[in-house]
Design a protein around this motif. Structure first.
Motif, PDB file in Angstrom:
ATOM      1  N   LYS A  31       0.836  -1.195   0.000  1.00  0.00           N
ATOM      2  CA  LYS A  31       0.000   0.000   0.000  1.00  0.00           C
ATOM      3  C   LYS A  31       0.874   1.248   0.000  1.00  0.00           C
ATOM      4  O   LYS A  31       2.098   1.177   0.095  1.00  0.00           O
ATOM      5  N   THR A  32       0.212   2.402  -0.068  1.00  0.00           N
ATOM      6  CA  THR A  32       0.868   3.682   0.145  1.00  0.00           C
ATOM      7  C   THR A  32       0.157   4.416   1.278  1.00  0.00           C
ATOM      8  O   THR A  32      -1.067   4.590   1.226  1.00  0.00           O
ATOM      9  N   ILE A  33       0.902   4.810   2.295  1.00  0.00           N
ATOM     10  CA  ILE A  33       0.353   5.585   3.411  1.00  0.00           C
ATOM     11  C   ILE A  33       0.664   7.061   3.155  1.00  0.00           C
ATOM     12  O   ILE A  33       1.812   7.420   2.888  1.00  0.00           O
ATOM     13  N   VAL A  34      -0.351   7.898   3.253  1.00  0.00           N
ATOM     14  CA  VAL A  34      -0.228   9.323   2.922  1.00  0.00           C
ATOM     15  C   VAL A  34      -0.418  10.154   4.180  1.00  0.00           C
ATOM     16  O   VAL A  34      -1.306   9.891   5.000  1.00  0.00           O
ATOM     17  N   GLU A  35       0.438  11.170   4.332  1.00  0.00           N
ATOM     18  CA  GLU A  35       0.301  12.177   5.383  1.00  0.00           C
ATOM     19  C   GLU A  35       0.266  13.551   4.721  1.00  0.00           C
ATOM     20  O   GLU A  35       1.188  13.908   3.994  1.00  0.00           O
ATOM     21  N   VAL A  36      -0.799  14.294   4.966  1.00  0.00           N
ATOM     22  CA  VAL A  36      -0.909  15.664   4.465  1.00  0.00           C
ATOM     23  C   VAL A  36      -0.825  16.603   5.660  1.00  0.00           C
ATOM     24  O   VAL A  36      -1.693  16.584   6.536  1.00  0.00           O
ATOM     25  N   GLU A  37       0.239  17.411   5.694  1.00  0.00           N
ATOM     26  CA  GLU A  37       0.490  18.307   6.816  1.00  0.00           C
ATOM     27  C   GLU A  37       0.049  19.721   6.461  1.00  0.00           C
ATOM     28  O   GLU A  37       0.154  20.150   5.300  1.00  0.00           O
ATOM     29  N   THR A  38      -0.432  20.456   7.462  1.00  0.00           N
ATOM     30  CA  THR A  38      -0.941  21.809   7.223  1.00  0.00           C
ATOM     31  C   THR A  38      -0.178  22.846   8.046  1.00  0.00           C
ATOM     32  O   THR A  38       0.550  22.518   8.987  1.00  0.00           O
ATOM     33  N   SER A  39      -0.413  24.114   7.695  1.00  0.00           N
ATOM     34  CA  SER A  39       0.216  25.236   8.400  1.00  0.00           C
ATOM     35  C   SER A  39      -0.267  25.355   9.837  1.00  0.00           C
ATOM     36  O   SER A  39       0.388  26.009  10.659  1.00  0.00           O
ATOM     37  N   ASP A  40      -1.389  24.728  10.167  1.00  0.00           N
ATOM     38  CA  ASP A  40      -1.903  24.734  11.538  1.00  0.00           C
ATOM     39  C   ASP A  40      -1.349  23.581  12.373  1.00  0.00           C
ATOM     40  O   ASP A  40      -1.743  23.406  13.528  1.00  0.00           O
ATOM     41  N   GLY A  41      -0.476  22.780  11.788  1.00  0.00           N
ATOM     42  CA  GLY A  41       0.115  21.666  12.518  1.00  0.00           C
ATOM     43  C   GLY A  41      -0.705  20.401  12.510  1.00  0.00           C
ATOM     44  O   GLY A  41      -0.341  19.418  13.164  1.00  0.00           O
ATOM     45  N   LEU A  42      -1.824  20.383  11.780  1.00  0.00           N
ATOM     46  CA  LEU A  42      -2.626  19.172  11.667  1.00  0.00           C
ATOM     47  C   LEU A  42      -2.051  18.264  10.591  1.00  0.00           C
ATOM     48  O   LEU A  42      -1.467  18.740   9.608  1.00  0.00           O
ATOM     49  N   VAL A  43      -2.244  16.951  10.757  1.00  0.00           N
ATOM     50  CA  VAL A  43      -1.792  15.967   9.772  1.00  0.00           C
ATOM     51  C   VAL A  43      -2.960  15.048   9.446  1.00  0.00           C
ATOM     52  O   VAL A  43      -3.518  14.405  10.347  1.00  0.00           O
ATOM     53  N   GLY A  44      -3.326  15.003   8.183  1.00  0.00           N
ATOM     54  CA  GLY A  44      -4.384  14.103   7.736  1.00  0.00           C
ATOM     55  C   GLY A  44      -3.797  12.826   7.181  1.00  0.00           C
ATOM     56  O   GLY A  44      -2.737  12.836   6.540  1.00  0.00           O
ATOM     57  N   LEU A  45      -4.466  11.707   7.436  1.00  0.00           N
ATOM     58  CA  LEU A  45      -3.985  10.382   7.028  1.00  0.00           C
ATOM     59  C   LEU A  45      -4.828   9.824   5.894  1.00  0.00           C
ATOM     60  O   LEU A  45      -6.053   9.947   5.896  1.00  0.00           O
ATOM     61  N   GLY A  46      -4.163   9.201   4.937  1.00  0.00           N
ATOM     62  CA  GLY A  46      -4.841   8.529   3.843  1.00  0.00           C
ATOM     63  C   GLY A  46      -4.115   7.253   3.469  1.00  0.00           C
ATOM     64  O   GLY A  46      -2.996   6.994   3.942  1.00  0.00           O
ATOM     65  N   GLU A  47      -4.731   6.470   2.612  1.00  0.00           N
ATOM     66  CA  GLU A  47      -4.147   5.187   2.200  1.00  0.00           C
ATOM     67  C   GLU A  47      -4.473   4.923   0.741  1.00  0.00           C
ATOM     68  O   GLU A  47      -5.617   5.069   0.314  1.00  0.00           O
ATOM     69  N   GLY A  48      -3.449   4.548  -0.023  1.00  0.00           N
ATOM     70  CA  GLY A  48      -3.625   4.161  -1.412  1.00  0.00           C
ATOM     71  C   GLY A  48      -3.495   2.670  -1.583  1.00  0.00           C
ATOM     72  O   GLY A  48      -2.776   2.006  -0.831  1.00  0.00           O
ATOM     73  N   PRO A  49      -4.154   2.086  -2.606  1.00  0.00           N
ATOM     74  CA  PRO A  49      -4.176   0.630  -2.750  1.00  0.00           C
ATOM     75  C   PRO A  49      -2.928   0.021  -3.365  1.00  0.00           C
ATOM     76  O   PRO A  49      -2.800  -1.192  -3.423  1.00  0.00           O
ATOM     77  N   SER A  50      -1.990   0.863  -3.814  1.00  0.00           N
ATOM     78  CA  SER A  50      -0.800   0.348  -4.487  1.00  0.00           C
ATOM     79  C   SER A  50       0.427   1.141  -4.062  1.00  0.00           C
ATOM     80  O   SER A  50       0.348   2.355  -3.853  1.00  0.00           O
ATOM     81  N   PRO A  51       1.607   0.500  -3.966  1.00  0.00           N
ATOM     82  CA  PRO A  51       2.827   1.254  -3.672  1.00  0.00           C
ATOM     83  C   PRO A  51       3.191   2.210  -4.803  1.00  0.00           C
ATOM     84  O   PRO A  51       3.913   3.195  -4.592  1.00  0.00           O
ATOM     85  N   ALA A  52       2.692   1.949  -6.013  1.00  0.00           N
ATOM     86  CA  ALA A  52       2.941   2.848  -7.139  1.00  0.00           C
ATOM     87  C   ALA A  52       2.284   4.207  -6.938  1.00  0.00           C
ATOM     88  O   ALA A  52       2.684   5.186  -7.590  1.00  0.00           O
ATOM     89  N   ASN A  53       1.285   4.281  -6.057  1.00  0.00           N
ATOM     90  CA  ASN A  53       0.646   5.566  -5.778  1.00  0.00           C
ATOM     91  C   ASN A  53       1.641   6.577  -5.228  1.00  0.00           C
ATOM     92  O   ASN A  53       1.467   7.793  -5.411  1.00  0.00           O
TER      93      ASN A  53
END
Length: 394
Positions: A31-53
């Motif tokens: 899989k691919t685990i995604v972290e989206v970080e913001t200027s407010d210090g929050l981090v959102g988590l996501g997941e993709g079905p393939s490592p190619a993502n």
């Protein structure tokens, strides 16, 4: 609030023992685990079905999204994806699935920013715990685990799951080249688990229409709750419907063909195949309007699996149990995982957003497994490792 960083990490999530399916042997999921970080210090988590993502996200999406408003999900999609409306030849499904991982993280950020859970954002909960099936299959042995190679061993495994976890809902593979062992397994399971146990099966398109017709005649008296992908196409499925009343389910999210042909009866998908949570919400609502059931996929980490929990919590229409391999997954990337159903149920997270916490140590372990071993080959055939299988098997 602006997006300041996006991290996409390819990972392996091993199973405790490889299971056999129509294409060969499956030892785990990449899989691919995604972290989206913001200027407010929050981090959102996501997941993709393939490592190619990971490469698509890092090279294509991240440069476009840095500095953008994470709450404006529609604007983010417009920056990343061309217009698309369904399953057509001009659709870049790799990009759609990769964006689904980003979009999942943006929903997580929205919930964290507003202090509300995903199910609250979806409209509120109709249930606080979600039913899941427990998986069974013929399995190879690994480190003293698995090795169920005959019908009695599969029954013993399922009886053990019932004893340990209170499981009464099961789903498993019916995909042996010679269907006889699979049919014998189902008959033994029905006898051993009793008439009240839920039994669903998945053939992963293993069979021709003629073979599937013979199988249907043998297993219909066993009270099969649903048969996933018994044949390769919706058209063959419509022909199979003439010979059995067993409900059918599929992973292919082609609602138009389903309505036109009268099959399948249900869709089982992940979020990424639709391009994200927002489009999945629309798809579920359309299924409800068309009288078709919907449930969620298996084989993901606790990030995507927790999204499924919120979807099932918010939609009364999701009446059937979703799939799970939870008891076969010894590893996860979240602090709260691996998820473990008890009496078929998993509680819905109560925290903001998705409601789970990424574990840096577990993420590092799963990433190291990917780096050291490469991605899992879902199509490895232990009988002929030099070539890929071709379907139908029979």
């Amino acid at each position: 609030m602006k997006i300041t960083a996006i991290r996409a990490t390819p990972v392996n999530i091993p199973l405790e023992a490889p299971y056999l399916w129509s294409y060969g042997s499956l030892a785990g999921f990449s899989k691919t685990i995604v972290e989206v970080e913001t200027s407010d210090g929050l981090v959102g988590l996501g997941e993709g079905p393939s490592p190619a993502n990971a490469a698509v996200i890092a090279n294509s999406f991240a440069p476009r999204l840095i500095g953008r408003d994470p709450i404006d999900i529609q604007a983010c999609e417009t920056l990343c994806l061309p217009s698309w409306r369904g399953v057509y030849t001009d659709v870049d499904f790799a990009s759609i699935r990769a964006f689904g991982a980003i979009e999942m993280a943006l929903w997580d950020l929205r919930g964290k920013a507003w202090g509300r859970s995903l199910s609250d954002l979806f409209g509120g909960r109709v249930r606080d715990a979600i039913t899941f099936t427990d998986y069974f299959a013929f399995r190879e042995a690994r480190d003293g685990v698995g090795g169920e190679s005959d019908p009695q061993a599969v029954l013993d495994y399922c009886l053990g799951q019932r004893e340990r976890f209170g499981t009464t809902m099961f789903e498993g593979k019916l995909s042996t080249a010679d269907p006889k062992p699979s049919i014998e397994t189902l008959a033994l399971l029905r006898e051993g688990l009793g008439p009240e146990a839920v039994l669903r099966i998945d053939s992963n398109k293993a069979y021709s229409l003629a073979t599937a017709t013979r199988i249907a005649q043998a297993i219909e008296p066993l009270g099969i709750r649903s048969w996933e992908d018994p044949v390769a196409t919706f058209e063959d499925m419509a022909k199979l419907r003439r010979h059995t009343a067993i409900p059918f389910s599929v992973h292919t999210p082609d609602l138009r063909r389903a309505v036109a042909l009268g099959v399948p009866d249900a869709f089982c998908t992940d979020v990424n195949v639709h391009g994200g949570i927002g489009r999945t919400l629309k798809f579920i609502a359309a299924c409800e309007q068309m009288g078709l059931d919907f449930w969620c996929y298996s084989g993901d980490s606790g990030i995507a699996s927790s999204v499924y929990l919120h979807l099932a919590a918010a939609f009364d229409h999701i009446r059937e149990p979703s799939q799970s391999l939870f008891h076969m997954q010894p590893f996860d990337v979240i602090e709260e995982g691996p998820l473990r159903p008890r009496n078929n149920l998993v509680p819905v997270p109560t925290g903001p957003g998705i409601g789970v916490t990424l574990s840096p140590d577990r993420l590092a372990f799963c990433h190291r497994h990917f780096v050291d071993n490469g991605p899992f080959n879902k199509f490895h055939d232990p009988d002929r490792p030099d070539r890929f299988r071709r379907l139908p098997l029979s």
